[in-house]
Design an enzyme around this catalytic site. Structure first.
Site, PDB file in Angstrom:
ATOM      1  N   GLY A   1       0.796  -1.234   0.000  1.00 35.27           N
ATOM      2  CA  GLY A   1       0.000   0.000   0.000  1.00 35.27           C
ATOM      3  C   GLY A   1       0.825   1.279   0.000  1.00 35.27           C
TER       4      GLY A   1
ATOM      5  N   LYS B   1       0.446  24.636   7.329  1.00 34.57           N
ATOM      6  CA  LYS B   1       1.362  24.771   8.465  1.00 34.57           C
ATOM      7  C   LYS B   1       0.748  24.203   9.724  1.00 34.57           C
ATOM      8  CE  LYS B   1       0.137  29.516   9.693  1.00 34.57           C
ATOM      9  NZ  LYS B   1       0.567  30.882   9.816  1.00 34.57           N
TER      10      LYS B   1
ATOM     11  N   HIS C   1      -3.612  14.007  16.840  1.00 34.85           N
ATOM     12  CA  HIS C   1      -2.393  14.826  16.727  1.00 34.85           C
ATOM     13  C   HIS C   1      -2.465  16.113  17.566  1.00 34.85           C
ATOM     14  CE1 HIS C   1      -1.640  12.002  13.652  1.00 34.85           C
ATOM     15  NE2 HIS C   1      -2.081  12.669  12.612  1.00 34.85           N
TER      16      HIS C   1
ATOM     17  N   TYR D   1      -7.611  -4.834  12.388  1.00 31.93           N
ATOM     18  CA  TYR D   1      -6.701  -5.031  13.535  1.00 31.93           C
ATOM     19  C   TYR D   1      -7.035  -6.263  14.373  1.00 31.93           C
ATOM     20  CZ  TYR D   1      -4.747  -0.304  12.856  1.00 31.93           C
ATOM     21  OH  TYR D   1      -4.137   0.810  12.359  1.00 31.93           O
TER      22      TYR D   1
ATOM     23  N   MET E   1       9.958  34.283  19.276  1.00 29.93           N
ATOM     24  CA  MET E   1       9.251  35.004  20.300  1.00 29.93           C
ATOM     25  C   MET E   1       9.036  36.422  19.809  1.00 29.93           C
ATOM     26  SD  MET E   1      10.287  35.175  24.227  1.00 29.93           S
ATOM     27  CE  MET E   1      11.274  33.757  24.285  1.00 29.93           C
TER      28      MET E   1
END
Ligand code: BG6
Length: 508
Positions: free
Chosen positions: A32, A359, A267, A148, A396
């Site tokens: 895959g 991003k 995430h 699974y 910063m």
């Protein structure tokens, strides 16, 4: 590393199971896309850095497609050195690596293929002068999660190493682990009957990203941040994920899951844990995961008034996506953490596909300076940015005197842009690092069962509401900032946007 930087090796206080001896790595789903683009390249990079010595290691690809060893090698070889200039030295390394890879063809739900796999693993163990079954066996499931339980059962029945001979068996599984609390618990129960928690490695590749790992060091190894990192000084925190492409090629999968299950529940929530957790007792993986769970347990139920959902125009043109799909490709909402450190600080979570940029970043915005004698409030607030990708950086934003005779102020930044600061240093791919961790038995950067449970508890009410059609995503244009209402939500949460200030990455 810059010439004025000193590196420190730190002891992890971990008792690793010995790292040597015969190692068999099995990649299920070897034919895959995920295996081709991520898994084999990560293994190749570990190999070329000496982490997978040919004297010990063999890699078995396993899938249903009928392929010869040569055909599998041919399939994966093109992606191993993606973007690198060809050289005879490199081709030799590639060809040596490919010799370690062989293919076993079999189905996922019958024993024949797994028995054959076990036979070949045993042959490898014997060829390395190890006793049959005494080797280390690592199984990586690049497969749809539905498979699974059966695949794990087959491994359990046919392919286990013998722990009494010093061997171990570990299984790495990719998300999504279920679709909500109920299904995740069911999956957990099924796998839990087959493997111990110490044998299961639930991968969240964001935990393997360089800047996510640096977040912990930044927070807990710097005096600067310790007194500031709390509700007294921080006004709001954003955790943002944007992609400038849609779900092309993955519409069928995505439509079942949506952006919350695809990237937020895993995430972004993992990143939030590291941003918000207390300092762990030590770097022991369990100590770290204990602190992450506490953060998750302190997250209040999501207020449906503080949620904006979107779906990009054209999403449903994909033939694999339902014409009536209610699946969000964009979601933004506020999480509130009810504890001493964070009460009153909104965590603004935002993720979307087909937006104006790509991003991922964490943006920590500090409160206004009290007693603004320079009248500089209008310039913008202090912010700490941790840019996970692209162009890894931490910077910063701060107010400084504008150079010159006049006493006026401007916003500038202290900038640690990796490409400039660490020229020539290759940042390891997340999968590479996580594979190595799993070989070493370090579960720090993998998701523990209780973390998974609480993370589903947070999102299940919202997900069910969306699934039942109780909340509709607002359409937005491809290439835009997202649906109407998303920016307003962020402003309402207290984020002060400074127009006109743009950070320019020195490396872009
Ligand atoms: C995956 C999601 O887990 O992460 C994808 O399924 C997403 O939809 C990807 O594109 C993002 O990963 P990265 O490392 O490219 O930011």
């Amino acid at each position: 590393m810059g010439s004025n930087e000193v590196s420190t090796e730190f002891s992890k206080d971990l008792e690793f199971v010995p790292e040597n001896g015969c190692l068999s790595i099995v990649v299920f789903g070897a034919s895959g896309d995920l295996a081709k683009k991520m898994t084999f390249p990560a293994l190749f990079n570990l190999y070329r850095q000496g982490f997978l010595p040919p004297s010990e290691v063999h890699i078995f690809g396993y899938a249903r497609t009928k392929l010869s060893d040569a055909e599998l090698r041919d399939r994966i070889s093109g992606r191993l050195v993606y973007g690198e200039a060809a050289s005879s030295e490199l081709s030799e390394v590639v060809s040596n690596f490919l010799q370690l890879v062989t293919y076993v063809n079999g189905s996922y739900d019958s024993e024949d293929g797994f028995r054959q796999l076990d036979k070949e693993i045993c042959e490898h163990e014997i060829s390395k002068n190890s006793q049959e079954g005494s080797g280390r066996r690592l199984f990586y499931l690049a497969l749809p999660p539905l498979t699974y339980p059966i695949v794990c059962k087959m491994i359990r029945d046919c392919c286990m190493s013998k722990s009494d001979l010093g061997g171990w068996t570990r299984v790495i599984a990719e998300k999504p682990f279920g679709k909500d609390l109920g299904s995740s618990e069911e999956l957990h129960k099924q796998l839990g009957e087959l493997f111990d928690e110490q044998q299961l490695y639930r991968i969240d590749h964001y935990l393997g990203k360089e800047l996510v790992q640096n977040l912990m060091v930044l927070r807990f190894a710097n005096r600067f941040f310790m007194p500031l990192w709390n509700r007294d000084n921080i006004d709001n925190i954003q955790i943002v994920f944007r992609e400038d492409f849609g779900t092309e090629g993955r519409g069928g999968y995505f439509d079942e899951y949506g952006i919350i299950r695809d990237v937020i529940q895993n995430h972004l929530l993992q990143v939030l844990c590291i941003v918000a957790m207390e300092k762990p007792v030590s770097l022991d993986p369990e100590h770290i995961r204990d602190e992450k769970v506490k953060v998750l347990q302190s997250v209040l139920p999501i207020n449906m008034e503080e949620v904006v959902l979107g779906q990009y125009e054209g999403y449903k043109d994909d033939p694999t996506v339902s014409d009536t799909s209610n699946t969000p490709t964009f979601a933004s909402f506020i999480l509130h953490i009810h504890n001493e450190r964070w009460e009153g600080v909104p965590f603004i979570i935002k993720a979307g596909k087909a937006l104006n940029t790509s991003k991922a970043e964490v943006r920590v915005q500090f409160k206004d300076v009290p007693g603004d004698i320079f009248k500089c409030k209008k310039l913008g607030r202090n912010e700490l940015l941790i840019r996970l990708q692209p162009a890894e950086a931490m910077y910063m934003k701060l107010t400084v005197k504008k150079p010159g005779l006049e006493m006026s102020t401007i916003q500038s930044e202290l900038d640690l842009s990796y490409e400039q600061r660490y020229p020539g240093v290759t940042i390891p791919d997340a999968y590479e690092r996580l594979f190595l961790d799993s070989i070493r038995g370090d579960q720090q950067h993998f998701v523990r069962d209780d973390e998974l449970k609480v993370s589903w508890e947070i999102f299940t009410p919202l997900l069910h509401r969306i699934d039942e059609g109780g909340m509709k995503p607002i359409p937005y244009k491809r290439g835009s900032r997202g649906p109407e209402g998303a920016d307003e939500l962020v402003t309402k949460a207290g984020y002060v946007r400074k127009q006109g200030y743009i950070w320019i990455s020195p490396s872009l």
